[in-house]
Design an enzyme around this catalytic site. Structure first.
Site, PDB file in Angstrom:
ATOM      1  N   ARG A   1      -0.339   9.000  -5.617  1.00  0.00           N
ATOM      2  CA  ARG A   1       0.316   8.500  -4.287  1.00  0.00           C
ATOM      3  C   ARG A   1       0.768   7.024  -4.412  1.00  0.00           C
ATOM      4  NH1 ARG A   1      -5.213   8.860  -3.900  1.00  0.00           N
ATOM      5  NH2 ARG A   1      -6.504   6.961  -3.593  1.00  0.00           N
TER       6      ARG A   1
ATOM      7  N   HIS B   1      -2.989  -0.200  -3.319  1.00  0.00           N
ATOM      8  CA  HIS B   1      -3.938   0.783  -2.239  1.00  0.00           C
ATOM      9  C   HIS B   1      -4.216  -0.425  -1.099  1.00  0.00           C
ATOM     10  CE1 HIS B   1      -4.656   4.003  -5.239  1.00  0.00           C
ATOM     11  NE2 HIS B   1      -4.351   2.858  -6.211  1.00  0.00           N
ATOM     12  N   ASP B   2      -4.882   0.133   0.047  1.00  0.00           N
ATOM     13  CA  ASP B   2      -5.385  -0.647   1.000  1.00  0.00           C
ATOM     14  C   ASP B   2      -6.425  -1.482   0.562  1.00  0.00           C
ATOM     15  OD1 ASP B   2      -7.262   1.168   0.623  1.00  0.00           O
ATOM     16  OD2 ASP B   2      -7.476   2.165   2.652  1.00  0.00           O
TER      17      ASP B   2
ATOM     18  N   ARG C   1      -1.363   9.454   3.612  1.00  0.00           N
ATOM     19  CA  ARG C   1      -1.678  10.586   2.471  1.00  0.00           C
ATOM     20  C   ARG C   1      -2.775  11.426   3.336  1.00  0.00           C
ATOM     21  NH1 ARG C   1      -6.932   8.948   2.649  1.00  0.00           N
ATOM     22  NH2 ARG C   1      -7.457   6.712   2.263  1.00  0.00           N
TER      23      ARG C   1
ATOM     24  N   ARG D   1       0.773  -1.104   0.107  1.00  0.00           N
ATOM     25  CA  ARG D   1       0.016   0.181  -0.018  1.00  0.00           C
ATOM     26  C   ARG D   1       1.080   1.272   0.167  1.00  0.00           C
ATOM     27  NH1 ARG D   1      -3.883   2.627   4.749  1.00  0.00           N
ATOM     28  NH2 ARG D   1      -4.976   4.244   3.162  1.00  0.00           N
ATOM     29  N   HIS D   2       0.359   2.344  -0.642  1.00  0.00           N
ATOM     30  CA  HIS D   2       0.977   3.665  -0.452  1.00  0.00           C
ATOM     31  C   HIS D   2       1.130   4.241   0.680  1.00  0.00           C
ATOM     32  CE1 HIS D   2      -2.645   5.477   0.427  1.00  0.00           C
ATOM     33  NE2 HIS D   2      -3.464   4.894  -0.543  1.00  0.00           N
TER      34      HIS D   2
END
Length: 428
Positions: free
Chosen positions: A108, A289-290, A42, A38-39
């Site tokens: 992101r 992503h999550d 943010r 995941r990024h």
């Protein structure tokens, strides 16, 4: 009274030896690594209309949904952690065939991958740098427009997902949750100034509140009364992303299929004299992503039920021992980068799962024809884009036909009006 530092130093030294020995044993059998992360940290993706911190430029100068300084630092640290773990698998210099990086088409995730790689391929010496005072090595990151993404963020490329989500609302357990929280939806609609009538809407608001709280922004007093209920629905929203067999296949299947295909290619290449780049590839890196992490781990049956934190990492390792290939899976969710990853066990297999068993057990979430299944329900089995293009062409054709008929009628009337009429002769 002072404590001697010797016991602590000895403990650190033994820890180093243990890690070194583990790495040596690990890398002697390791053939391929695939990772999904995941990024980093943010800013909120969106703000609700009544948000007291609605001045975006003042509170979030980088904009909404963007990587923060903290988020960049998180992925730089994760890159260092990955370098330590796989230092003998991949050399310090980037080699095109060795590492392939794929990111969703969002700022992101692209920036997180860049920060990660800046540490993973950190050039320590001046002669390794293209600019003497710039300790950075550019590394390519591949992406694809969101509408065409079939791996990491497939919402736009698979319209069938929306149909399945609607169907899921009629499941008894989901219907019960929705009925029990109608008062919460009404309360949040009143307080936030936006329509709230589903679990996803609650999750997005809760995500915003969590981030604002983490950055010491004062939350409205009403949030205290419903915080726990919102948190439970927030947790549920991740579980529901791949709750049914159809959603597991549609959302998680493509990336799981790619994991399997990459391992098949590695094994096939290793047993032949082929010089294919797939044989030389040692790491596949996916920046997502999550939701991506929750979906993939849920589809594999190893999801822990908790929203994946920033920089969370799913690892899939292919090992070879005595001419047999087996798979190990890990989950790393320690943002401080101090703890080792947690081993994951695929249901029906062991911690060291034979590759053939892994492929067999995951086949149920891999669609035979993902594109066809994603666009099922549209006339003649056409894809959404193709169907839309045909509809547009038909509409344009009808408009042109109407215009042509209209012009023909006008021309006919004009010809009738200006038709030749003999001039009557005058009387003598």
């Amino acid at each position: 009274m002072t404590t001697s530092p010797l016991p602590l130093l000895l403990l650190l030294f033994l820890s180093f030896l243990d890690r070194h020995a583990w790495a040596q044993g690990q890398d002697s059998t390791l053939q391929l690594v695939q990772m999904l992360y995941r990024h980093g940290d943010r800013s909120p993706i969106s703000l609700y209309p009544n948000d007291p911190h609605g001045n975006v430029s003042a509170v979030w100068p980088m904009g909404l949904g963007q990587l923060t300084k903290k988020g960049k630092a998180m992925h730089y640290e994760l890159g260092r952690w990955l370098r330590t773990r796989y230092d003998t698998l991949v050399g310090p210099d980037w080699v095109p065939e060795e590492l392939i990086v794929r990111s969703s088409d969002t700022d992101r995730t692209l920036m997180s991958a860049a920060c990660n790689l800046a540490a993973f391929y950190f050039p320590k010496h001046d002669d390794e740098r293209f600019e003497k005072h710039l300790p950075w090595m550019p590394t390519p990151i591949h992406t694809i427009p969101a509408a065409l993404d079939k791996l990491i963020l497939i919402e736009s490329s698979c319209p069938r997902v929306k149909v399945e989500e609607k169907n899921m609302d009629y499941l008894p357990e989901v219907k019960k949750i929705l009925e029990e929280n109608q008062d919460l939806f009404k309360f949040l609609t009143e307080k936030t100034g936006q329509a709230v009538d589903n679990i996803t809407a609650v999750s997005y608001i809760f995500d915003t509140l969590m981030i604002e709280s983490a950055y010491n922004l004062t939350l409205p007093s009403w949030t205290k009364d419903v915080w726990d209920r919102m948190e439970r629905l927030h947790f549920w929203s991740f579980k529901l992303m791949a709750y049914t067999p159809e959603l597991k296949r549609l959302r998680g299947g493509p990336l799981i299929k790619e994991f399997g295909d990459n391992m098949r290619k590695k094994v096939a290449g290793s047993s032949s004299s082929s010089s294919s780049s797939n044989v030389d590839t040692k790491i596949y890196m996916y920046s997502g992503h999550d939701a991506t992490l929750a979906i993939v781990t849920e589809a594999l049956g190893v999801y822990n039920g908790l929203p994946p934190p920033y920089a969370a990492l799913f690892l899939l390792e292919l090992h070879k021992v005595d001419d047999q290939y087996f798979v190990k899976m890990y989950y790393h969710n320690d943002t401080a980068m101090r703890e080792p990853p947690y081993p994951l066990v695929l249901p029906g297999c062991s911690e060291q799962c034979l590759l053939d068993d892994w492929l067999s057990l995951t086949a149920k979430v891999v669609s035979d024809d993902w594109d066809k299944e994603c666009h099922s329900g549209f006339p003649f089995g056409l894809s959404l884009n193709t169907f839309a293009a045909i509809c547009a062409a038909v509409i344009l054709g009808v408009l042109l036909l109407i215009l042509l008929i209209y012009n023909l009628i006008i021309c006919h009337r004009q010809k009738s009006h200006f038709a030749y009429r003999p001039v009557p002769s005058s009387s003598p």
